[in-house]
Enzyme design. Structure first.
Site, PDB file in Angstrom:
ATOM      1  N   CYS A  86       0.708  -0.719   0.075  1.00 42.55           N
ATOM      2  CA  CYS A  86      -0.370   0.502  -0.326  1.00 42.55           C
ATOM      3  C   CYS A  86       0.405   1.119   0.057  1.00 42.55           C
ATOM      4  O   CYS A  86       0.475   2.522  -0.424  1.00 42.55           O
ATOM      5  CB  CYS A  86      -0.548  -0.102   1.370  1.00 42.55           C
ATOM      6  SG  CYS A  86      -2.017  -1.193   0.826  1.00 42.55           S
ATOM      7  N   VAL A  87       1.936   0.780   0.127  1.00 45.66           N
ATOM      8  CA  VAL A  87       2.743   2.282   0.414  1.00 45.66           C
ATOM      9  C   VAL A  87       3.631   3.099  -0.583  1.00 45.66           C
ATOM     10  O   VAL A  87       2.768   3.699  -1.494  1.00 45.66           O
ATOM     11  CB  VAL A  87       4.145   2.062   1.933  1.00 45.66           C
ATOM     12  CG1 VAL A  87       4.959   3.144   1.096  1.00 45.66           C
ATOM     13  CG2 VAL A  87       3.803   1.949   3.067  1.00 45.66           C
TER      14      VAL A  87
END
Length: 327
Positions: A86-87
């Site tokens: 997700c980063v």
């Protein structure tokens, strides 16, 4: 595509029908990624799929608040939850907004140059701190943060860490090119509320959402995610709820010792609790101990979602308590 999924085998998106196909179509239009694995992994449960998509769409994509600012908050949440997938996704989307230097500073673990972005990143990492935004923007920022506290847990539990094939997201040029391919979609106006017709469940809307479509979407997701408690016995479901309620919202669950149920004796409670408090620590052995007939992919997704929503509600409670203290 199946290499992306750790424990489930979702149906190919091209074969989707009904509301699942409708979600994929809206994903393509509003998010720019028709077959985003973050949502494909939920397709075994249409109520979870529609609820998750609606919360993310109505908070992150729609509304007048800066998309860049909301992506910074989402990146902060994902960093706090140790979700590299997700980063990377949020840094790619920052490239899509045109904020290339900001995207790469976050990728390198550095602080943004802009003081406002530094505050938003810090708040995403720790929502117990003072809100760095006006009250009128609270539904979008809080909705975005809580959406990714849920999504991070789904992703860490059920997907691999690589957003792109072969780990190609490690290269700056690849991140930049991927972002630029989404630039037109990211910059288009997304009309609030258009995902609500897809919802398959209903639920109470939270006060922080201030009668926005975000609240309707969040209520639907909450209802769908809590269905997973039915996969556990009463004692195990109570254990998960009690452990998460006593949690500070930050400290990871220890791998050994008091508080973590035994893998062989209480595998369902262990999985749900790990999903809530340390999803990146879920192992193949943890899943294998529970995922056997009559349980299916549908069941596993719901069990993970139950743990995830318990964590989200704990974080939400901390946020609400802080608001009341400063009222």
């Amino acid at each position: 595509m199946t290499e992306t999924f750790r424990y489930t085998s979702p149906a190919p998106p091209g074969a989707a029908t009904g509301v699942v196909a409708d979600v994929y179509a809206q994903l393509a239009t509003d998010f720019g990624i028709e077959r985003a694995t973050t949502f494909v992994v939920l397709s075994a449960s249409p109520p979870l799929l529609t609820g998750t998509w609606a919360v993310m769409r109505e908070s992150l994509l729609a509304g007048p608040t800066s998309r860049t600012d909301k992506e910074v908050v989402a990146a902060g949440v994902s960093l706090a939850n140790r979700c590299p997938y997700c980063v990377t996704a949020h840094t790619v989307l920052l490239h899509a907004t045109g904020d290339h230097a900001l995207a790469e500073r976050i990728t390198r673990g550095e602080q943004p140059e802009d003081p406002g972005h530094r505050q938003l990143l810090a708040w995403g990492k720790d929502m117990s701190t003072s809100r760095p935004f006006p009250s009128g923007q609270a539904p979008e920022f809080i909705g975005t943060a809580l959406a990714f506290h849920f999504i991070n847990r789904i992703v860490s539990s059920l997907l691999t860490e690589d957003m792109l094939p072969g780990g190609a997201q490690k290269f700056r040029l690849v991140r930049s090119v991927a972002g630029r391919s989404l630039a037109r979609t990211v910059r288009r106006e997304v009309v609030p509320g258009e995902s609500l017709a897809l919802l398959e469940t209903e639920g109470a809307t939270p006060g922080w959402a201030a009668d926005t479509p975000i609240g309707t979407a969040f209520g639907a997701l909450r209802t769908a995610a809590h269905l997973g408690a039915g996969l556990l016995g009463d004692e195990d479901a109570a254990l998960v709820r009690t452990s998460v309620a006593a949690w500070d919202g930050v400290t990871p669950l220890p791998l050994r010792g008091e508080g973590l149920p035994d893998r062989m004796e209480r595998p369902g409670a262990r999985l749900a609790l790990l999903a809530a408090r340390a999803p990146y620590r879920i192992t193949d052995e943890d899943v294998a101990a529970w995922l056997a007939p009559p349980f299916t992919d549908h069941c596993l997704v719901h069990l993970i979602a139950f743990g995830a929503i318990c964590a989200v509600e704990r974080i939400e409670a901390n946020l609400t308590a802080r608001t009341e203290e400063h009222a």
